[in-house]
Scaffold this motif. Structure first.
Motif, short mmCIF file in Angstrom:
data_model
loop_
_atom_site.label_atom_id
_atom_site.label_comp_id
_atom_site.label_asym_id
_atom_site.label_seq_id
_atom_site.Cartn_x
_atom_site.Cartn_y
_atom_site.Cartn_z
N PHE A 179 0.83 -1.21 0.00
CA PHE A 179 0.00 0.00 0.00
C PHE A 179 0.86 1.25 0.00
N PHE A 180 0.45 2.23 -0.82
CA PHE A 180 1.10 3.55 -0.87
C PHE A 180 0.05 4.64 -0.70
N ASP A 181 0.35 5.58 0.19
CA ASP A 181 -0.47 6.79 0.33
C ASP A 181 0.48 7.99 0.24
N PRO A 182 0.91 8.36 -0.96
CA PRO A 182 1.88 9.45 -1.11
C PRO A 182 1.29 10.78 -0.66
N MET A 183 2.17 11.73 -0.40
CA MET A 183 1.74 13.05 0.08
C MET A 183 1.28 13.90 -1.10
N PHE A 184 0.14 13.51 -1.69
CA PHE A 184 -0.44 14.30 -2.76
C PHE A 184 -1.06 15.57 -2.19
N ALA A 185 -1.20 16.59 -3.01
CA ALA A 185 -1.86 17.84 -2.59
C ALA A 185 -3.37 17.62 -2.68
N ARG A 186 -4.01 17.50 -1.53
CA ARG A 186 -5.44 17.22 -1.51
C ARG A 186 -6.22 18.48 -1.18
N GLU A 209 9.18 3.42 -10.66
CA GLU A 209 10.16 2.42 -10.22
C GLU A 209 9.78 1.82 -8.87
N THR A 210 9.33 2.69 -7.94
CA THR A 210 8.92 2.18 -6.62
C THR A 210 7.64 1.38 -6.74
N LEU A 211 6.74 1.82 -7.61
CA LEU A 211 5.51 1.05 -7.84
C LEU A 211 5.84 -0.34 -8.36
N GLU A 212 6.82 -0.44 -9.25
CA GLU A 212 7.21 -1.74 -9.78
C GLU A 212 7.83 -2.62 -8.71
N GLU A 213 8.60 -2.02 -7.81
CA GLU A 213 9.12 -2.81 -6.68
C GLU A 213 7.98 -3.34 -5.83
N GLY A 214 6.94 -2.50 -5.64
CA GLY A 214 5.77 -2.97 -4.91
C GLY A 214 5.09 -4.12 -5.62
N ARG A 215 5.00 -4.06 -6.92
CA ARG A 215 4.38 -5.14 -7.69
C ARG A 215 5.19 -6.43 -7.58
N ARG A 216 6.50 -6.31 -7.50
CA ARG A 216 7.34 -7.49 -7.34
C ARG A 216 7.11 -8.16 -5.99
N VAL A 217 6.87 -7.36 -4.96
CA VAL A 217 6.71 -7.86 -3.60
C VAL A 217 5.28 -8.36 -3.33
N ALA A 218 4.30 -7.82 -4.06
CA ALA A 218 2.89 -8.13 -3.79
C ALA A 218 2.48 -9.48 -4.37
N ARG A 219 1.62 -10.17 -3.63
CA ARG A 219 1.01 -11.40 -4.15
C ARG A 219 -0.33 -11.13 -4.80
N ARG A 220 -1.07 -10.10 -4.32
CA ARG A 220 -2.42 -9.86 -4.82
C ARG A 220 -2.55 -8.48 -5.47
N TRP A 221 -2.33 -7.43 -4.65
CA TRP A 221 -2.54 -6.08 -5.15
C TRP A 221 -1.49 -5.11 -4.61
N VAL A 222 -1.16 -4.13 -5.43
CA VAL A 222 -0.55 -2.89 -4.96
C VAL A 222 -1.65 -1.84 -5.00
N VAL A 223 -1.95 -1.23 -3.87
CA VAL A 223 -3.02 -0.25 -3.75
C VAL A 223 -2.40 1.13 -3.54
N VAL A 224 -2.91 2.12 -4.29
CA VAL A 224 -2.40 3.49 -4.20
C VAL A 224 -3.57 4.43 -3.92
N LYS A 225 -3.42 5.27 -2.90
CA LYS A 225 -4.41 6.28 -2.60
C LYS A 225 -4.00 7.58 -3.29
N GLY A 226 -4.95 8.23 -3.94
CA GLY A 226 -4.66 9.48 -4.64
C GLY A 226 -5.70 10.54 -4.35
N ALA A 227 -5.57 11.67 -5.01
CA ALA A 227 -6.48 12.79 -4.81
C ALA A 227 -7.38 12.97 -6.03
N ARG A 228 -8.66 13.16 -5.78
CA ARG A 228 -9.59 13.43 -6.87
C ARG A 228 -9.22 14.77 -7.52
N TYR A 229 -9.57 14.93 -8.76
CA TYR A 229 -9.32 16.16 -9.53
C TYR A 229 -7.83 16.39 -9.79
#
Length: 261
Positions: A179-186, A209-229
Motif C-alpha cells: 500500500f502507498f499513500d503518497p503526500m499528494f496535494a489534496r 520504479e517504486t511502484l514496480e518494486e511494490g508489484r514485485r513484492v505483492a502477491r495480490r494487489w498494490v493499492v495506491v491512494k490518490g487525490a480526486r481532480y
C-alpha cells in the motif's frame, strides 16, 4: 547546536516514564533532554531541537514550533468500529483484505490505514508500516507499542526506512498487499493531525520504479491512494476504482508483476 529531533518527558514525570523515554531516545539514536519541574519547552525549539517527542502520562506527542500532535487512532477508531460491526471500508474493499493476510504499508505516517488493516487481517495476519521520517517513525513506533489492539487484531510492526530501499530488500511475493499513500496535494480541510503530517512527511512523489518494486513484492494487489481532480494515478498508469463521488480521495490498484516467482 540545535538537533533535528530529541526526546523529553512531560513535567513532573514518574521514574518509569523517564526510563522509557531514555530507552526510546537511545534506540532511535537521538538525544534525551531531561526536563526540570515546571520547565516549559517553547524556548527549546529556538535553541535545542527542531522537534521533540514528548513522553507523557497520557501518551506520546510530537511537538515542533508550529504545534503538536499526539498518537491516537483518530478516524481509524471509527473505521475499526464500523469494520467490527460488519460495515464496509474502502481500503479493505479495494485491497480485498482477508483474515491472515500480510500487508505492507509503505507510507505509514500517522498509522491510520495500518490500524484498519490490523483489524481486517486479524490476529493471524501481519501488518508492517514503513516510515522514512524519523520523527513520524518515532511517534508511530512508540504509539503502536501502547495502542490497545485487542484480540481481534494483529499488532503493527513499524520500520524506519525509505520505502523504495526497503522494498528492494524483500523477497518476491512476500506480502499479499502493498500500500502507498503518497503526500499528494489534496483539496479541502483534512482531519486533525494532517498539518503535522505535512510538515514532517516525505513529499517526494511515488515513482513508477517504486511502484514496480511494490508489484514485485505483492502477491495480490498494490493499492495506491490518490487525490480526486488530479492526474496522480494516471501518471502511474492506474485507473481510479469505483467509489463515492463525495470523497476527495480516489483509489487505484494493480496486480503483481508478470513473471514474478
Amino acid at each position: 547546536m540545535r538537533v533535528p529531533l530529541a526526546v523529553t518527558t512531560s513535567a513532573r514525570p514518574r521514574e518509569e516514564l523517564v526510563t522509557r523515554a531514555r530507552a526510546s531516545a537511545k534506540a532511535w539514536g537521538v538525544p534525551f533532554f531531561p526536563r526540570r519541574s515546571g520547565e516549559g519547552i517553547a524556548d527549546w525549539f529556538d535553541a535545542r531541537a527542531e522537534a521533540l517527542i514528548v513522553f507523557g502520562h497520557d501518551g506520546v506527542t510530537l511537538w515542533d514550533k508550529e504545534g503538536h500532535h499526539g498518537f491516537h487512532a483518530g478516524m481509524a477508531h471509527l473505521r475499526r468500529m464500523r469494520l467490527a460491526a460488519g460495515e464496509g471500508d474502502t481500503f479493505v474493499r479495494v485491497a480485498e483484505l482477508r483474515k491472515g493476510d500480510a500487508v505492507l504499508d509503505c507510507t505509514l505516517g500517522l498509522g491510520q490505514d495500518a490500524l484498519v488493516a490490523s483489524l481486517a487481517v486479524g490476529p493471524t495476519g501481519r501488518v508492517v508500516g514503513v516510515e522514512k521520517n524519523l520523527a513520524l517513525y518515532a511517534l508511530a513506533s512508540a504509539g503502536m507499542k501502547t495502542y490497545a489492539f485487542g484480540p481481534d487484531s494483529c499488532h503493527v510492526e513499524v520500520v524506519h526506512a525509505d520505502a523504495h530501499e526497503h522494498l528492494r530488500t524483500l523477497p518476491p511475493r512476500s506480502f499479499d498487499v502493498v500500500f502507498f499513500d503518497p503526500m499528494f496535494a489534496r483539496p479541502g480541510k483534512a482531519q486533525p493531525g494532517f498539518d503535522v503530517l505535512r510538515r514532517f512527511a516525505d513529499h517526494a512523489p511515488l515513482t513508477p520504479e517504486t511502484l514496480e518494486e511494490g508489484r514485485r513484492v505483492a502477491r495480490r494487489w498494490v493499492v495506491v491512494k490518490g487525490a480526486r481532480y488530479t492526474d496522480d494515478l494516471r501518471k502511474l498508469g492506474l485507473q481510479p476504482e469505483p467509489g463515492s463521488h463525495f470523497s476527495d480521495v480516489v483509489w487505484g490498484r494493480v496486480g503483481p508483476s508478470e513473471g514474478s516467482p
